[in-house]
Design a protein around this motif. Structure first.
Motif, PDB file in Angstrom:
ATOM      1  N   THR A 121       0.826  -1.204   0.000  1.00 36.00           N
ATOM      2  CA  THR A 121       0.000   0.000   0.000  1.00 36.00           C
ATOM      3  C   THR A 121       0.862   1.257   0.000  1.00 36.00           C
ATOM      4  O   THR A 121       0.398   2.332   0.318  1.00 36.00           O
ATOM      5  CB  THR A 121      -0.936   0.013   1.226  1.00 36.00           C
ATOM      6  OG1 THR A 121      -0.143  -0.125   2.397  1.00 36.00           O
ATOM      7  CG2 THR A 121      -1.969  -1.084   1.154  1.00 36.00           C
ATOM      8  N   THR A 122       2.138   1.110  -0.350  1.00 31.90           N
ATOM      9  CA  THR A 122       3.045   2.252  -0.293  1.00 31.90           C
ATOM     10  C   THR A 122       3.110   2.989  -1.626  1.00 31.90           C
ATOM     11  O   THR A 122       3.312   2.388  -2.674  1.00 31.90           O
ATOM     12  CB  THR A 122       4.469   1.782   0.099  1.00 31.90           C
ATOM     13  OG1 THR A 122       4.362   0.939   1.236  1.00 31.90           O
ATOM     14  CG2 THR A 122       5.357   2.952   0.428  1.00 31.90           C
ATOM     15  N   HIS A 162      -1.687  -3.139  -9.274  1.00 31.80           N
ATOM     16  CA  HIS A 162      -0.827  -2.222  -8.522  1.00 31.80           C
ATOM     17  C   HIS A 162       0.623  -2.230  -8.985  1.00 31.80           C
ATOM     18  O   HIS A 162       1.357  -1.288  -8.708  1.00 31.80           O
ATOM     19  CB  HIS A 162      -0.893  -2.537  -7.018  1.00 31.80           C
ATOM     20  CG  HIS A 162      -0.247  -3.829  -6.656  1.00 31.80           C
ATOM     21  ND1 HIS A 162      -0.862  -5.045  -6.880  1.00 31.80           N
ATOM     22  CD2 HIS A 162       0.978  -4.109  -6.109  1.00 31.80           C
ATOM     23  CE1 HIS A 162      -0.059  -6.005  -6.477  1.00 31.80           C
ATOM     24  NE2 HIS A 162       1.057  -5.474  -6.013  1.00 31.80           N
ATOM     25  N   ASN A 211       0.727   3.768  -9.094  1.00 28.40           N
ATOM     26  CA  ASN A 211       0.269   4.329  -7.824  1.00 28.40           C
ATOM     27  C   ASN A 211      -1.240   4.517  -7.946  1.00 28.40           C
ATOM     28  O   ASN A 211      -1.714   5.139  -8.898  1.00 28.40           O
ATOM     29  CB  ASN A 211       0.903   5.704  -7.570  1.00 28.40           C
ATOM     30  CG  ASN A 211       2.379   5.628  -7.222  1.00 28.40           C
ATOM     31  OD1 ASN A 211       2.799   4.794  -6.437  1.00 28.40           O
ATOM     32  ND2 ASN A 211       3.174   6.520  -7.804  1.00 28.40           N
ATOM     33  N   GLN A 257      -3.321   4.600  -1.931  1.00 25.89           N
ATOM     34  CA  GLN A 257      -1.906   4.830  -1.616  1.00 25.89           C
ATOM     35  C   GLN A 257      -1.579   6.314  -1.464  1.00 25.89           C
ATOM     36  O   GLN A 257      -0.514   6.667  -0.976  1.00 25.89           O
ATOM     37  CB  GLN A 257      -1.035   4.231  -2.724  1.00 25.89           C
ATOM     38  CG  GLN A 257      -1.145   2.726  -2.828  1.00 25.89           C
ATOM     39  CD  GLN A 257      -0.429   2.200  -4.058  1.00 25.89           C
ATOM     40  OE1 GLN A 257      -0.499   2.790  -5.133  1.00 25.89           O
ATOM     41  NE2 GLN A 257       0.257   1.087  -3.912  1.00 25.89           N
TER      42      GLN A 257
END
Length: 214
Positions: free
Chosen positions: A7-8, A67, A71, A92
Motif C-alpha cells: 500500500t506504499t 498495482h 500508484n 496509496q
C-alpha cells in the motif's frame, strides 16, 4: 484488502511520469479495461475520485489486480469520512479539492502522501506548512502557467501540482513554469475513445502525454 498487496506510494514511479490521471464517473468495467492500458503507455499514477459510483470497490480492485507499476489513489476526498473510506479501500495517496486541515493532518500522521487543493498563495503555503506532500493548485484553468511561476518565485521550496484545464498543448508550459507534476482528468481520459471501447486509440492518446514528459 489483501495484506500481500503493497500500500506504499512510490515517488520513484511518480517521478518517471509526474501526471496524476483523474478517473471520475467512469464505470467499473471501463476502469478495469483502462488500467493496464494506462500503465503500458508509460503513465504511473492514477486517482479514482470518491464521488465516482463504486469508487471504493474500484480502488480495491485496482490495488489487488493492477498495482504493479501504478500508484493508485483516491481523489475528491473532502471529509474525514471520505478519508476513512478511501484508506480502508487501500488508497496509496489522497487528493482533495479543498484544504481540510483535519484530512491533511490525518494523512501526515499516517504517512500517506496528501495533495490538498489550494488556490491563493496563502492557502498554498498553509497547505504546505500542514505537511502536504505536494499542493494541488486548483482550479489552474483560469490561472495558467504564469501563476505557478509567480508562486514559485518567493516560495521555491513548495511542490506544486496544478490541476484543471491542462492538456497536450499546454502541459509542457506548466513544467517549464516550475510545476512538480500535473493533474489531468477529462483531457487525459478521452470520453469518446472510452465510450467506443477503443483501448488501442486510448493507449496512443496516453502515449502522447507520456512522450511529452520525456
Amino acid at each position: 484488502m489483501n495484506s500481500k498487496v503493497s500500500t506504499t506510494f512510490s515517488w520513484e514511479l511518480f517521478t518517471k511520469a509526474p501526471v496524476v490521471g483523474i478517473v471520475r464517473g467512469l464505470s467499473f468495467d471501463d476502469m478495469r479495461q483502462l488500467l493496464p492500458v494506462y500503465r503500458e503507455a508509460g503513465l504511473t499514477t492514477i486517482e479514482i475520485t470518491m464521488n465516482t459510483p463504486n469508487a471504493e470497490a474500484m480502488i480495491q480492485y485496482a490495488l489487488e489486480n493492477e498495482h504493479k507499476g501504478l500508484n493508485i489513489g483516491a481523489g475528491t476526498v473532502c471529509t474525514e469520512d471520505d478519508l476513512d473510506k478511501a484508506l480502508a479501500a487501500g488508497a496509496q495517496f489522497i487528493v482533495t479539492p479543498v484544504l481540510n486541515k483535519k484530512v491533511v493532518k490525518a494523512c501526515v500522521k499516517q504517512g500517506i502522501p496528501i495533495f490538498p487543493g489550494a488556490f491563493t498563495p496563502t492557502e498554498i503555503y498553509n497547505a504546505w506548512k500542514l505537511g502536504a506532500s505536494m499542493v494541488k493548485v486548483y482550479p489552474a484553468t483560469s490561472l495558467g502557467p504564469g501563476y505557478i511561476k509567480d508562486v514559485k518565485a518567493p516560495l521555491n521550496q513548495l511542490r506544486l501540482l496544478p490541476t484543471g484545464g491542462i492538456h497536450l498543448s499546454n502541459m509542457a508550459s506548466y513544467f517549464t513554469a516550475g510545476a512538480d507534476g500535473v493533474g489531468i482528468g477529462s483531457h487525459l481520459f478521452d470520453k469518446n475513445l472510452i465510450q467506443q471501447k477503443n483501448w488501442a486509440g486510448l493507449k496512443s492518446h496516453f502515449e502522447q502525454f507520456a512522450k511529452l514528459l520525456n
